[in-house]
Design a protein around this motif. Sequence first.
Motif, PDB file in Angstrom:
ATOM      1  N   GLY A  14       0.822  -1.195   0.000  1.00 52.12           N
ATOM      2  CA  GLY A  14       0.000   0.000   0.000  1.00 52.12           C
ATOM      3  C   GLY A  14       0.861   1.253   0.000  1.00 52.12           C
ATOM      4  O   GLY A  14       2.097   1.181   0.028  1.00 52.12           O
ATOM      5  N   GLU A  15       0.203   2.398  -0.022  1.00 57.82           N
ATOM      6  CA  GLU A  15       0.920   3.673  -0.094  1.00 57.82           C
ATOM      7  C   GLU A  15       1.387   4.124   1.280  1.00 57.82           C
ATOM      8  O   GLU A  15       0.655   4.037   2.263  1.00 57.82           O
ATOM      9  CB  GLU A  15       0.032   4.765  -0.690  1.00 57.82           C
ATOM     10  N   THR A  60       5.851  -0.930  -1.752  1.00 57.32           N
ATOM     11  CA  THR A  60       5.210   0.343  -2.044  1.00 57.32           C
ATOM     12  C   THR A  60       6.027   1.087  -3.083  1.00 57.32           C
ATOM     13  O   THR A  60       7.135   0.663  -3.455  1.00 57.32           O
ATOM     14  CB  THR A  60       5.061   1.187  -0.765  1.00 57.32           C
ATOM     15  N   VAL A 121       1.952   2.835  -9.413  1.00 55.61           N
ATOM     16  CA  VAL A 121       1.806   1.571  -8.693  1.00 55.61           C
ATOM     17  C   VAL A 121       1.349   0.425  -9.583  1.00 55.61           C
ATOM     18  O   VAL A 121       1.695  -0.739  -9.351  1.00 55.61           O
ATOM     19  CB  VAL A 121       0.838   1.739  -7.502  1.00 55.61           C
ATOM     20  N   ALA A 139      -3.387  -6.297   2.448  1.00 54.70           N
ATOM     21  CA  ALA A 139      -3.735  -5.159   1.597  1.00 54.70           C
ATOM     22  C   ALA A 139      -5.020  -4.545   2.135  1.00 54.70           C
ATOM     23  O   ALA A 139      -5.695  -5.129   2.990  1.00 54.70           O
ATOM     24  CB  ALA A 139      -3.915  -5.606   0.148  1.00 54.70           C
ATOM     25  N   THR A 143      -5.891   1.458  -1.061  1.00 54.34           N
ATOM     26  CA  THR A 143      -5.178   1.486  -2.343  1.00 54.34           C
ATOM     27  C   THR A 143      -6.106   1.701  -3.532  1.00 54.34           C
ATOM     28  O   THR A 143      -5.847   2.587  -4.361  1.00 54.34           O
ATOM     29  CB  THR A 143      -4.354   0.200  -2.521  1.00 54.34           C
ATOM     30  N   THR A 146      -7.382   5.328  -4.217  1.00 53.30           N
ATOM     31  CA  THR A 146      -6.484   6.397  -4.659  1.00 53.30           C
ATOM     32  C   THR A 146      -6.644   6.747  -6.130  1.00 53.30           C
ATOM     33  O   THR A 146      -6.153   7.778  -6.580  1.00 53.30           O
ATOM     34  CB  THR A 146      -5.013   6.025  -4.403  1.00 53.30           C
ATOM     35  N   GLY A 150      -4.419   2.653  -8.737  1.00 53.99           N
ATOM     36  CA  GLY A 150      -4.484   1.932  -7.471  1.00 53.99           C
ATOM     37  C   GLY A 150      -5.501   0.807  -7.510  1.00 53.99           C
ATOM     38  O   GLY A 150      -5.276  -0.271  -6.956  1.00 53.99           O
ATOM     39  N   ALA A 154      -4.489  -3.023  -6.853  1.00 57.29           N
ATOM     40  CA  ALA A 154      -5.051  -3.722  -5.703  1.00 57.29           C
ATOM     41  C   ALA A 154      -5.696  -5.037  -6.102  1.00 57.29           C
ATOM     42  O   ALA A 154      -5.522  -6.063  -5.435  1.00 57.29           O
ATOM     43  CB  ALA A 154      -6.062  -2.825  -4.991  1.00 57.29           C
TER      44      ALA A 154
END
Length: 351
Positions: A14-15, A60, A121, A139, A143, A146, A150, A154
């Motif tokens: 994730g971020e 990330t 990502v 997770a 995510t 976003t 994302g 994800a």
Amino acid sequence: MTDNASGGRILCFGEMLLRFSPNDNEMLMQSPALTIRPAGAEANVAVSLARFGAAVGMATVLADNALGRGVRDEVRKHGVDTSQVVFKPGRMGLYFLTPGAVRRPSEVLYDRAGSAFVEHVDTAFDWDQLLDGVEWLHASGVTPATGPNGSVAAVAIIEAAVKKGVKVSYDGNFRGKLWEQWDGDPPATLGKMLAGATVAFADDRDFALVLKTRFDSADPAVRRREAAKAAFAAFPRLQRIACTLRVQDSVADQALSAVMLTRATPESGDGVIETNAEAIHMAGVVDRVGGGDAFASGVLFGLWSGWSDQEALNFGLAAAGLKHSVPGDFNLFTADEVRAATGDGGFDIRR
């Protein structure tokens, strides 16, 4: 309680963000001072797991600058493997937290559009290779909120995990403010993530959103069981659902309990086994942000370690309670300190 003997790794995806907060219960911009700390739901879980003693890594995308490297170093110093961190051009995602006080709730302001993570990502990783040697993937619903990249990432990493036989820990973490900023489809995307989940940290509201239904009982316990039954029917891989239950007298005075709903065998009745952890009362809460991540990390650590549902749930709730005592998003306690918090040692000074 016994330790995990398999040695399997946990990967959190994730971020990572930088969190800015005013000091001493001030409002945002009330004074020039802001405190900066590393943050991010999945990173919070990774740091907590590492401090418990689990083998855990963080995957990330960070900004290729001093801020990104500084955030990487912050999680690495707690024992998180950062070899899967990718650096790309762009900015760091930020969020601003105005802490609550008395009757004023906390408030979050996001500034993460166009971050290096958001921009790159979906193309930064080989999902199959990323998951080599991983036993659990953690997770969350942050995510996909976003943006389009994302969402693609994800779903892709969870689908890759399912194909490789990796167990999936999913935290609902619904972020309405982020979904509102673009034309996404939360029910469809989060449903695809839940379809791969082994354990979900979610409540009846999360399942109502994804399943496009309502659970209307006035009794919250009945709503949770109805939601669990519907989720277990809709998502055959899902084995456990866990969540905390919070009662707030004020921002600083709260009680926190927890429940786990486990898929039962066909012969055991209505299909759901319920496990409860007794409420802990917290006066003088310092910082509740990250409390849900501390809970998730504690339960996941218990499952990873092969503990019973009751042991894992008690440990997760104790970890969440301790997190409320320290500022910042990270849960900084060891497994021994969490175990001590589940006992009757009281609050005397430990010498």
